[in-house]
Enzyme design. Sequence first.
Site, mmCIF file in Angstrom:
data_model
loop_
_atom_site.group_PDB
_atom_site.id
_atom_site.type_symbol
_atom_site.label_atom_id
_atom_site.label_comp_id
_atom_site.label_asym_id
_atom_site.label_seq_id
_atom_site.Cartn_x
_atom_site.Cartn_y
_atom_site.Cartn_z
ATOM 1 N N LYS A 1 53.075 48.969 31.542
ATOM 2 C CA LYS A 1 53.562 49.829 32.070
ATOM 3 C C LYS A 1 52.435 50.687 32.647
ATOM 4 O O LYS A 1 52.243 50.461 34.110
ATOM 5 C CB LYS A 1 54.602 51.466 31.287
ATOM 6 N N ARG B 1 49.752 69.682 34.701
ATOM 7 C CA ARG B 1 49.209 68.574 34.956
ATOM 8 C C ARG B 1 49.114 68.017 36.671
ATOM 9 O O ARG B 1 49.084 67.451 37.686
ATOM 10 C CB ARG B 1 50.103 67.281 34.958
HETATM 11 N N1 EPU Z 1 44.581 67.011 34.281
HETATM 12 C C1 EPU Z 1 43.682 67.764 35.128
HETATM 13 N N2 EPU Z 1 43.094 67.381 36.886
HETATM 14 C C2 EPU Z 1 43.654 66.254 37.605
HETATM 15 C C3 EPU Z 1 44.194 64.969 36.063
HETATM 16 C C4 EPU Z 1 44.153 65.516 35.427
HETATM 17 O O1 EPU Z 1 43.802 68.654 34.956
HETATM 18 O O2 EPU Z 1 43.366 66.117 38.106
HETATM 19 C C5 EPU Z 1 44.476 66.577 33.023
HETATM 20 C C6 EPU Z 1 45.979 66.557 33.033
HETATM 21 O O3 EPU Z 1 47.234 67.901 33.414
HETATM 22 C C7 EPU Z 1 45.967 66.084 31.800
HETATM 23 C C8 EPU Z 1 44.893 65.734 31.226
HETATM 24 O O4 EPU Z 1 43.815 66.166 32.300
HETATM 25 O O5 EPU Z 1 46.092 67.708 30.961
HETATM 26 C C9 EPU Z 1 44.753 64.012 30.945
HETATM 27 O O6 EPU Z 1 45.730 63.714 32.349
HETATM 28 P P1 EPU Z 1 45.511 62.916 32.725
HETATM 29 O O7 EPU Z 1 45.348 62.447 34.750
HETATM 30 O O8 EPU Z 1 44.703 61.642 32.231
HETATM 31 O O9 EPU Z 1 46.810 61.662 32.824
HETATM 32 P P2 EPU Z 1 47.624 60.645 34.077
HETATM 33 O O10 EPU Z 1 46.804 59.865 33.890
HETATM 34 O O11 EPU Z 1 48.292 61.270 34.915
HETATM 35 C C10 EPU Z 1 48.200 58.928 32.196
HETATM 36 C C11 EPU Z 1 49.660 58.161 31.926
HETATM 37 C C12 EPU Z 1 50.371 58.922 30.483
HETATM 38 C C13 EPU Z 1 49.168 59.024 29.749
HETATM 39 C C14 EPU Z 1 47.888 60.179 30.254
HETATM 40 C C15 EPU Z 1 46.938 60.076 28.950
HETATM 41 C C16 EPU Z 1 49.815 56.812 34.072
HETATM 42 C C17 EPU Z 1 50.903 56.590 34.562
HETATM 43 N N3 EPU Z 1 50.232 57.626 33.170
HETATM 44 O O12 EPU Z 1 48.202 59.987 33.158
HETATM 45 O O13 EPU Z 1 51.902 58.160 30.536
HETATM 46 O O14 EPU Z 1 50.037 60.358 29.165
HETATM 47 O O15 EPU Z 1 47.108 58.832 31.091
HETATM 48 O O16 EPU Z 1 46.936 58.875 27.934
HETATM 49 O O17 EPU Z 1 48.409 55.894 33.537
HETATM 50 C C18 EPU Z 1 53.844 57.853 29.995
HETATM 51 O O18 EPU Z 1 53.235 56.991 29.522
HETATM 52 O O19 EPU Z 1 54.593 57.963 28.553
HETATM 53 C C19 EPU Z 1 53.125 59.095 29.990
HETATM 54 C C20 EPU Z 1 52.821 59.987 30.134
#
Ligand code: EPU
Length: 417
Positions: free
Chosen positions: A23, A122
């Site tokens: 996904k 997030r």
């Molecule tokens: N964060 C910030 N600022 C930002 C971006 C992130 O503070 O601009 C923080 C987030 O709040 C979090 C941490 O950094 O505490 C890591 O977040 P990340 O951005 O890596 O998460 P994401 O990209 O929103 C993806 C996956 C998630 C997975 C996370 C961590 C996708 C579509 N989603 O989310 O997947 O948990 O990386 O590996 O790739 C899931 O599939 O159930 C899911 C939640």
Amino acid sequence: MPASLEIEGGVPLRGTVPVSAAKNAALPALAAALLTSEPIRLANVPSLGDVRTMLTLLETLGAEVSRDAGELRARVTRVENAEAPYELVSTMRASVLVLGPLVARHGTARVALPGGCAIGVRPIDQHLKGLARLGAEIAIENGYVVARASRLKGTRIMTDLVTVTGTENLMMAAALAEGTTVLENAAREPEITDLADLLTAMGARIQGAGTARVEIEGVPELSGATHRIVPDRIEAGTLIIAGAITQGDVTITDLVSDHLSALLAKLDECGVGLEVGPTRVRVRGPERPRAADVITSPFPGFPTDMQAQIMTLLGLADGQSRVTETIFENRFMHAAELSRMGAQIETEGSTAMIRGVPFYQGAPVMASDLRASAALVLAGLAARGRTQVSRVYHLDRGYERLEVKLGSLGARIARRP
Ligand code: EPU
């Protein structure tokens, strides 16, 4: 009433089951279709709630989407509309992945700010900071991010933290920028490498994807491409735990075991029997797992997306385990539901202390988010008696026919309308 899953627990799972495509690689691959006027063909897009949401969003933006014998084709001849509306972004945060491609190709984008969700606040500040470094003008207007740029310019971007979709957004934007961009502190997840492979097939010049330093030499235009999405390591991990927690004997195929190293090491520590090949894992459940401590971290560390599932296994371990969640601040919602099945879990801040119990009892439980739902299904498979997992739409966002796959291994599991 939303659908639920009814599980009659206590059946050791047996057999062989393949995993679907990831996904979290499919979503950025679909967003990448916005970078070119030519078609992107994806061989194995899984049929999931989140994929459907992304396709709806792409169609809103001007994409033509079709499926032919499993292959999905998305073509954005022209961006007709550069707005990702709140209704879609609020149901799926990964909608924010259209921001980088839209501003890079179309010069403007209006994307609703996602706001918080069940697992944490997030924010997307790192996405925005990076795009601003690339020369985009960013404003927040009425709950929307508005980004504008004539042509983005390559630069060095050091994110304050490791972000998966942030790295993906910036990689896509930089692919069409003028000059070279260096992303430092980049996420190293296999899904990043998969996106880089697709972008490279589209004509992008990217080096270092899968490391903390990614270099992208911008090109004026990208072309269409055909791509096969990487296997879903989280689905694979969930099925492996299903085999382990039911004391079964299951072979999971079509995976990349190198992407599962942290999980497999931890399961080995717990005494789970594993035979690991490059693309398959045979798992044999121990009579009772050993306790272990787990701490989540970005890849190649233990994935936050497997934290709920391993907690379910540790809940049945002989001894006391500690699980520390470092990525999201509110990702223990499953703990309270597992307690309703007899688990002994105490959470404090980012730590959960788990005193293993010899068995779970079936109970009606409620899913709060995608991976929490998977954890409850696993608990139900192991439990004595009947478990009903409600709000299963959370599960359908990210698992392709999980109950059918588990059923093929002998699980007594049925969907109720
Ligand atoms: N964060 C910030 N600022 C930002 C971006 C992130 O503070 O601009 C923080 C987030 O709040 C979090 C941490 O950094 O505490 C890591 O977040 P990340 O951005 O890596 O998460 P994401 O990209 O929103 C993806 C996956 C998630 C997975 C996370 C961590 C996708 C579509 N989603 O989310 O997947 O948990 O990386 O590996 O790739 C899931 O599939 O159930 C899911 C939640």
